[in-house]
Design a protein around this motif. Structure first.
Motif, PDB file in Angstrom:
ATOM      1  N   ALA A 107      99.177 -45.040-105.110  1.00 54.43           N
ATOM      2  CA  ALA A 107     100.366 -45.104-104.246  1.00 54.43           C
ATOM      3  C   ALA A 107     100.340 -43.903-103.309  1.00 54.43           C
ATOM      4  N   TYR A 108     100.473 -44.182-102.024  1.00 52.48           N
ATOM      5  CA  TYR A 108     100.482 -43.137-100.997  1.00 52.48           C
ATOM      6  C   TYR A 108     101.922 -42.704-100.744  1.00 52.48           C
ATOM      7  N   ALA A 109     102.194 -41.408-100.921  1.00 56.76           N
ATOM      8  CA  ALA A 109     103.562 -40.894-100.825  1.00 56.76           C
ATOM      9  C   ALA A 109     103.954 -40.469 -99.413  1.00 56.76           C
ATOM     10  N   ASN A 110     102.981 -40.101 -98.600  1.00 59.00           N
ATOM     11  CA  ASN A 110     103.305 -39.515 -97.303  1.00 59.00           C
ATOM     12  C   ASN A 110     102.713 -40.321 -96.155  1.00 59.00           C
ATOM     13  N   PRO A 111     103.412 -40.361 -95.031  1.00 59.25           N
ATOM     14  CA  PRO A 111     102.871 -41.042 -93.852  1.00 59.25           C
ATOM     15  C   PRO A 111     101.567 -40.385 -93.398  1.00 59.25           C
ATOM     16  N   GLY A 112     100.666 -41.194 -92.876  1.00 57.64           N
ATOM     17  CA  GLY A 112      99.406 -40.670 -92.357  1.00 57.64           C
ATOM     18  C   GLY A 112      98.322 -41.730 -92.394  1.00 57.64           C
ATOM     19  N   THR A 113      97.148 -41.328 -91.954  1.00 54.37           N
ATOM     20  CA  THR A 113      95.973 -42.184 -91.963  1.00 54.37           C
ATOM     21  C   THR A 113      94.976 -41.564 -92.931  1.00 54.37           C
ATOM     22  N   TYR A 114      94.430 -42.392 -93.819  1.00 52.52           N
ATOM     23  CA  TYR A 114      93.618 -41.870 -94.914  1.00 52.52           C
ATOM     24  C   TYR A 114      92.241 -42.521 -94.967  1.00 52.52           C
ATOM     25  N   ASN A 115      91.219 -41.668 -95.188  1.00 54.21           N
ATOM     26  CA  ASN A 115      89.850 -42.111 -95.459  1.00 54.21           C
ATOM     27  C   ASN A 115      89.746 -42.368 -96.953  1.00 54.21           C
ATOM     28  N   VAL A 116      88.969 -43.386 -97.345  1.00 54.07           N
ATOM     29  CA  VAL A 116      88.762 -43.680 -98.765  1.00 54.07           C
ATOM     30  C   VAL A 116      87.271 -43.652 -99.051  1.00 54.07           C
ATOM     31  N   ASP A 128      75.486 -44.402-105.285  1.00 54.75           N
ATOM     32  CA  ASP A 128      75.639 -44.549-103.844  1.00 54.75           C
ATOM     33  C   ASP A 128      77.114 -44.343-103.517  1.00 54.75           C
ATOM     34  N   GLU A 129      77.381 -44.011-102.252  1.00 60.01           N
ATOM     35  CA  GLU A 129      78.743 -43.792-101.782  1.00 60.01           C
ATOM     36  C   GLU A 129      79.061 -44.733-100.631  1.00 60.01           C
ATOM     37  N   ALA A 130      80.325 -45.116-100.554  1.00 60.61           N
ATOM     38  CA  ALA A 130      80.832 -45.881 -99.410  1.00 60.61           C
ATOM     39  C   ALA A 130      82.088 -45.183 -98.921  1.00 60.61           C
ATOM     40  N   LEU A 131      82.101 -44.838 -97.639  1.00 61.77           N
ATOM     41  CA  LEU A 131      83.251 -44.195 -97.017  1.00 61.77           C
ATOM     42  C   LEU A 131      83.829 -45.141 -95.982  1.00 61.77           C
ATOM     43  N   SER A 132      85.134 -45.394 -96.080  1.00 63.24           N
ATOM     44  CA  SER A 132      85.844 -46.178 -95.068  1.00 63.24           C
ATOM     45  C   SER A 132      86.811 -45.243 -94.353  1.00 63.24           C
ATOM     46  N   PRO A 133      86.404 -44.762 -93.159  1.00 64.74           N
ATOM     47  CA  PRO A 133      87.276 -43.832 -92.444  1.00 64.74           C
ATOM     48  C   PRO A 133      88.517 -44.528 -91.897  1.00 64.74           C
ATOM     49  N   GLN A 134      89.619 -43.826 -91.959  1.00 63.21           N
ATOM     50  CA  GLN A 134      90.899 -44.289 -91.420  1.00 63.21           C
ATOM     51  C   GLN A 134      91.261 -45.679 -91.924  1.00 63.21           C
ATOM     52  N   LEU A 135      90.988 -45.936 -93.198  1.00 64.00           N
ATOM     53  CA  LEU A 135      91.225 -47.257 -93.788  1.00 64.00           C
ATOM     54  C   LEU A 135      92.708 -47.514 -94.042  1.00 64.00           C
ATOM     55  N   ILE A 136      93.416 -46.520 -94.544  1.00 65.36           N
ATOM     56  CA  ILE A 136      94.803 -46.714 -94.970  1.00 65.36           C
ATOM     57  C   ILE A 136      95.739 -46.044 -93.970  1.00 65.36           C
ATOM     58  N   GLN A 137      96.719 -46.814 -93.495  1.00 66.81           N
ATOM     59  CA  GLN A 137      97.734 -46.309 -92.560  1.00 66.81           C
ATOM     60  C   GLN A 137      99.091 -46.394 -93.251  1.00 66.81           C
ATOM     61  N   ILE A 138      99.668 -45.252 -93.583  1.00 65.30           N
ATOM     62  CA  ILE A 138     101.002 -45.206 -94.183  1.00 65.30           C
ATOM     63  C   ILE A 138     101.982 -44.822 -93.072  1.00 65.30           C
ATOM     64  N   LEU A 139     102.933 -45.690 -92.870  1.00 66.79           N
ATOM     65  CA  LEU A 139     103.870 -45.569 -91.757  1.00 66.79           C
ATOM     66  C   LEU A 139     105.003 -44.611 -92.091  1.00 66.79           C
ATOM     67  N   PRO A 140     105.566 -43.957 -91.074  1.00 67.42           N
ATOM     68  CA  PRO A 140     106.686 -43.055 -91.334  1.00 67.42           C
ATOM     69  C   PRO A 140     107.919 -43.826 -91.810  1.00 67.42           C
ATOM     70  N   THR A 141     108.697 -43.201 -92.660  1.00 72.66           N
ATOM     71  CA  THR A 141     109.940 -43.783 -93.159  1.00 72.66           C
ATOM     72  C   THR A 141     111.037 -43.556 -92.131  1.00 72.66           C
ATOM     73  N   PRO A 142     111.773 -44.601 -91.765  1.00 73.79           N
ATOM     74  CA  PRO A 142     112.868 -44.407 -90.803  1.00 73.79           C
ATOM     75  C   PRO A 142     113.899 -43.422 -91.347  1.00 73.79           C
ATOM     76  N   GLN A 143     114.508 -42.693 -90.435  1.00 76.88           N
ATOM     77  CA  GLN A 143     115.563 -41.744 -90.796  1.00 76.88           C
ATOM     78  C   GLN A 143     116.862 -42.256 -90.175  1.00 76.88           C
ATOM     79  N   PRO A 144     117.633 -43.070 -90.928  1.00 76.20           N
ATOM     80  CA  PRO A 144     118.842 -43.675 -90.359  1.00 76.20           C
ATOM     81  C   PRO A 144     119.814 -42.634 -89.807  1.00 76.20           C
ATOM     82  N   ALA A 145     120.321 -42.915 -88.623  1.00 74.56           N
ATOM     83  CA  ALA A 145     121.317 -42.051 -87.990  1.00 74.56           C
ATOM     84  C   ALA A 145     122.200 -42.919 -87.100  1.00 74.56           C
TER      85      ALA A 145
END
Length: 183
Positions: A107-116, A128-145
């Motif tokens: 589970a990704y807690a913070n907004p951002g783009t993550y390599n796996v 062997d290794e497999a790298l997927s750059p910028q695979l996961i995009q976690i969106l910012p949480t709205p700040q209601p106002a």
């Protein structure tokens, strides 16, 4: 006249020296034959069947059940390395967390783009290794106002509520007005 050595290394490679360094490029079992000829022309031959075993190196790969979501999104990663088999899987999820196994969930807690990164290791220690750059995009949480006017008055009181949430043009809003009415 001195004697000779002849090596048949089992994969088409040969050598004619006392010490031989040879690289096997393909997985498999290889017979090795050494033929020794003395200076007097006498020959002896030794065959060592299945002397060398070369294990396949995995080709690491994986899938993710989702690649985009809000903070708290849990992503399931599945090892799809080839050839098919049992692998020890070590994951780097890109946010400092490490995991193991397959499937692996994170589970990704913070907004951002993550390599796996996946490291797949077979039972023989081949990795062997497999790298997927910028695979996961976690969106910012709205700040209601919001703003409202007026905030007090006599019955019947008409109040105008105005959504001031940053980025509201890309969001939907649900209002609970506190008196059982929603909008």
């Amino acid at each position: 006249m001195s004697g000779t050595l002849q090596w048949d290394l089992g994969d088409g490679g040969t050598a004619a020296s006392g010490d031989v360094m040879h690289t096997y490029a393909q997985p498999g079992s290889y017979d090795v034959r050494l033929t020794v000829t003395s200076a007097q022309g006498c020959t002896a031959d030794s065959l060592f069947e299945d002397l060398i075993t070369v294990h396949p190196t995995p080709v690491a790969s994986f899938t993710a059940d989702t690649t985009s979501g809000c903070a708290g999104t849990a992503v399931t990663f599945i090892n799809t390395s080839t050839p098919a088999g049992n692998y020890a899987c070590t994951w780097s999820f890109g946010d400092g967390a490490i995991g193991s196994g397959s499937p692996a969930q994170h589970a990704y807690a913070n907004p951002g783009t993550y390599n796996v990164l996946l490291q797949a290791t077979n039972a023989f220690g081949c990795m062997d290794e497999a790298l997927s750059p910028q695979l996961i995009q976690i969106l910012p949480t709205p700040q209601p106002a919001f703003t409202m006017a007026p905030d007090s008055g006599c019955v019947p009181l008409d109040v105008r509520f105005t959504n001031q949430t940053p980025g509201q043009e890309d969001q939907s809003a649900f209002w609970d007005l506190g008196n059982g009415q929603t909008d």
